[in-house]
Design a protein around this motif. Structure first.
Motif, PDB file in Angstrom:
ATOM      1  N   GLY A 180       7.027  -7.892  -0.900  1.00 34.45           N
ATOM      2  CA  GLY A 180       5.980  -8.782  -1.437  1.00 34.45           C
ATOM      3  C   GLY A 180       4.902  -9.180  -0.588  1.00 34.45           C
ATOM      4  N   ALA A 181       4.254 -10.319  -0.827  1.00 37.03           N
ATOM      5  CA  ALA A 181       2.922 -10.538  -0.079  1.00 37.03           C
ATOM      6  C   ALA A 181       3.138 -12.113   0.569  1.00 37.03           C
TER       7      ALA A 181
ATOM      8  N   VAL B 229      -3.312  -0.604   2.587  1.00 41.35           N
ATOM      9  CA  VAL B 229      -2.611  -1.883   3.057  1.00 41.35           C
ATOM     10  C   VAL B 229      -3.806  -3.075   3.300  1.00 41.35           C
ATOM     11  N   ALA B 230      -3.440  -4.412   2.640  1.00 47.70           N
ATOM     12  CA  ALA B 230      -4.276  -5.331   2.747  1.00 47.70           C
ATOM     13  C   ALA B 230      -4.037  -6.498   3.604  1.00 47.70           C
ATOM     14  N   LYS B 231      -4.790  -7.230   4.420  1.00 49.42           N
ATOM     15  CA  LYS B 231      -4.614  -8.304   4.931  1.00 49.42           C
ATOM     16  C   LYS B 231      -4.490  -9.374   3.712  1.00 49.42           C
ATOM     17  N   VAL B 232      -3.594 -10.247   3.803  1.00 44.36           N
ATOM     18  CA  VAL B 232      -3.507 -11.134   2.637  1.00 44.36           C
ATOM     19  C   VAL B 232      -4.375 -12.407   3.234  1.00 44.36           C
TER      20      VAL B 232
ATOM     21  N   LEU C 277       9.195 -11.931  -0.416  1.00 43.48           N
ATOM     22  CA  LEU C 277       8.828 -12.457  -1.678  1.00 43.48           C
ATOM     23  C   LEU C 277       7.351 -12.550  -1.538  1.00 43.48           C
ATOM     24  N   GLY C 278       6.825 -13.064  -2.802  1.00 46.24           N
ATOM     25  CA  GLY C 278       5.505 -13.136  -3.176  1.00 46.24           C
ATOM     26  C   GLY C 278       4.639 -12.010  -3.921  1.00 46.24           C
ATOM     27  N   HIS C 279       4.058 -12.443  -4.880  1.00 46.31           N
ATOM     28  CA  HIS C 279       3.433 -11.518  -5.983  1.00 46.31           C
ATOM     29  C   HIS C 279       2.045 -12.133  -6.196  1.00 46.31           C
TER      30      HIS C 279
ATOM     31  N   ALA D 223       3.262 -12.654   3.421  1.00 41.78           N
ATOM     32  CA  ALA D 223       3.031 -12.012   4.462  1.00 41.78           C
ATOM     33  C   ALA D 223       2.152 -11.735   5.175  1.00 41.78           C
ATOM     34  N   GLU D 224       1.794 -11.371   6.251  1.00 41.98           N
ATOM     35  CA  GLU D 224       0.243 -11.157   6.806  1.00 41.98           C
ATOM     36  C   GLU D 224      -0.312  -9.959   6.134  1.00 41.98           C
ATOM     37  N   GLU D 225       0.328  -9.063   5.869  1.00 43.14           N
ATOM     38  CA  GLU D 225      -0.196  -7.736   5.162  1.00 43.14           C
ATOM     39  C   GLU D 225       0.624  -7.306   3.981  1.00 43.14           C
ATOM     40  N   VAL D 226       0.329  -6.662   3.175  1.00 37.45           N
ATOM     41  CA  VAL D 226       1.211  -6.245   2.089  1.00 37.45           C
ATOM     42  C   VAL D 226       0.508  -4.709   1.510  1.00 37.45           C
ATOM     43  N   HIS D 227       1.394  -3.670   1.105  1.00 41.82           N
ATOM     44  CA  HIS D 227       1.167  -2.419   0.615  1.00 41.82           C
ATOM     45  C   HIS D 227       0.909  -2.391  -0.572  1.00 41.82           C
ATOM     46  N   ILE D 228      -0.255  -1.841  -0.877  1.00 45.27           N
ATOM     47  CA  ILE D 228      -0.698  -1.740  -2.353  1.00 45.27           C
ATOM     48  C   ILE D 228      -0.566  -0.182  -2.729  1.00 45.27           C
ATOM     49  N   PRO D 229       0.499   0.328  -3.666  1.00 45.92           N
ATOM     50  CA  PRO D 229       0.604   1.708  -4.042  1.00 45.92           C
ATOM     51  C   PRO D 229      -0.473   1.941  -5.089  1.00 45.92           C
ATOM     52  N   HIS D 230      -0.736   3.292  -5.099  1.00 46.09           N
ATOM     53  CA  HIS D 230      -1.971   3.636  -6.226  1.00 46.09           C
ATOM     54  C   HIS D 230      -2.906   2.982  -6.157  1.00 46.09           C
ATOM     55  N   ALA D 231      -3.517   2.566  -4.812  1.00 38.21           N
ATOM     56  CA  ALA D 231      -4.483   1.785  -4.619  1.00 38.21           C
ATOM     57  C   ALA D 231      -5.645   1.875  -5.464  1.00 38.21           C
ATOM     58  N   ASP D 232      -6.194   3.004  -6.055  1.00 33.62           N
ATOM     59  CA  ASP D 232      -7.309   3.293  -6.728  1.00 33.62           C
ATOM     60  C   ASP D 232      -7.225   2.556  -8.296  1.00 33.62           C
TER      61      ASP D 232
END
Length: 355
Positions: free
Chosen positions: A122-123, A29-32, A62-64, A125-134
């Motif tokens: 989407g992003a 999870v990233a703080k946007v 939304l947001g990408h 947002a205050e935070e967004v999840h990143i799958p397969h972050a590696d």
């Protein structure tokens, strides 16, 4: 957390309180820190693109085009840590399929589009999840600030892939860019940095002037000539080496192809609206007689981000030159609404998510 939510296609967007994302075992999870406001978000809001599975079932955040700072990681993540500043491609990859293993993560067999598919809220947002972050969280060099990184989302990185990889633009080539929104202006800037002589084509003088600031050697106002493709043929003594449709409507696509000379290369960056539904008629015989190549371009592979980031770090390209304005999250709905009449220029960026 606050987020811009699509509740119903073509109805007003709302900023709502939503649950914060949690890290999957392979995710983070990233703080946007910033997220570009793109015409592709407008398409999603309008309900376009169901013909290639890029239409979510509302409600959807939304947001990408985000960049962010990692605040949590899943137990299976090895290469990303809390506190890392990262770029986040919209074209999420699995990292395991044959396409990913062969350097084509942007068209992964298990591709998930951030903000465009149910699996990836989407992003805006205050935070967004990143799958397969590696694979999908791309580390940013210390020299690249969040302000700079906020401008490299979909439009800039897609244009980089289109110009540097798909069209393989070279020194001294003539490149005609049709449609000077965020994608088109990014393509102008990048093609210029790659050594091309760039011609920008649009209907608005303001965008044509911006293209010249970004390195275009010539421009064509398509509303002031009988045929912009013929105009470019005349300007280039036979046609451009490379053309790009950066908008995705029949007129710009056809004009772009028709502006090419023999052995020309067309790269399609813009995606179509519900009017075309992905189908545009093209001069097929000209492709044969002139041996024209047609390329599609989607996003940018995470594995090829470092070359783009190095060009940014060394000052050869600068996404901040494309950032037209910065806004807060409550201004995003109006910014998207203005795109209905093409009343935006460059890349608006949302960089305040808590106001």
């Amino acid at each position: 957390m606050q987020a811009v939510v699509l509740e119903e296609f073509q109805e007003p967007l709302e900023v709502q309180d939503m649950e914060r994302p949690e890290s999957e075992s392979h995710g983070a999870v990233a703080k946007v820190n910033g997220c570009g406001v793109c015409r592709s978000d407008w398409h999603c809001w309008q309900g376009d693109w169901d013909w290639f599975n890029y239409r979510p079932d509302p409600p959807q955040i939304l947001g990408h085009e985000p960049c962010g700072t990692i605040i949590s990681v899943g137990e299976d993540v090895e290469n990303v840590s809390e506190g890392d500043n990262v770029a986040i491609p919209f074209n999420f990859a699995c990292g395991k399929c044959s396409l990913c293993r062969n350097g084509h993560e942007n068209i992964c067999e298990n591709h998930v589009g951030l903000g465009f598919m149910d699996e990836a809220p989407g992003a805006f947002a205050e935070e967004v999840h990143i799958p397969h972050a590696d694979i999908n969280a791309v580390p940013l060099p210390d020299e690249i600030t969040p302000d700079t990184a906020s401008g490299i989302g979909c439009r800039f990185m897609t244009s980089y892939h289109a110009m540097a990889h798909r069209a393989d633009v070279g020194n001294g080539e003539t490149v005609a860019i049709h449609g000077l929104g965020g994608i088109g202006l990014s393509a102008v800037h990048i093609a210029n940095a790659l050594g091309a002589n760039v011609i920008g084509v649009d209907l608005m003088d303001e965008k044509l002037r911006k293209a010249e600031e970004l390195g275009a050697t010539a421009t064509v106002n398509a509303s002031e000539v009988d045929d912009p493709a013929v105009e470019i043929q005349d300007m280039t003594n036979g046609g451009a080496d490379v053309s790009a449709d950066a908008l995705g409507i029949a007129t710009t696509c056809q004009n772009a192809v028709n502006s090419l000379g023999k052995n020309g290369r067309h790269v399609q960056i813009g995606l179509t609206t519900s009017e075309e539904e992905g189908m545009i008629s093209l001069p097929t015989d000209a492709f044969v007689a002139k041996e024209i190549d047609f390329y599609g371009s989607l996003g940018l592979q995470p594995s090829r981000y470092p070359e783009m980031l190095e060009m940014i770090r060394t000052g050869k390209i600068d996404p901040t030159k494309l950032v037209d304005k910065t806004i807060d999250i409550h201004q995003v709905p109006d910014e998207l609404a203005s795109m209905t009449d093409y009343n935006t220029m460059g890349i608006p960026v949302c960089n305040d998510f808590t106001s």
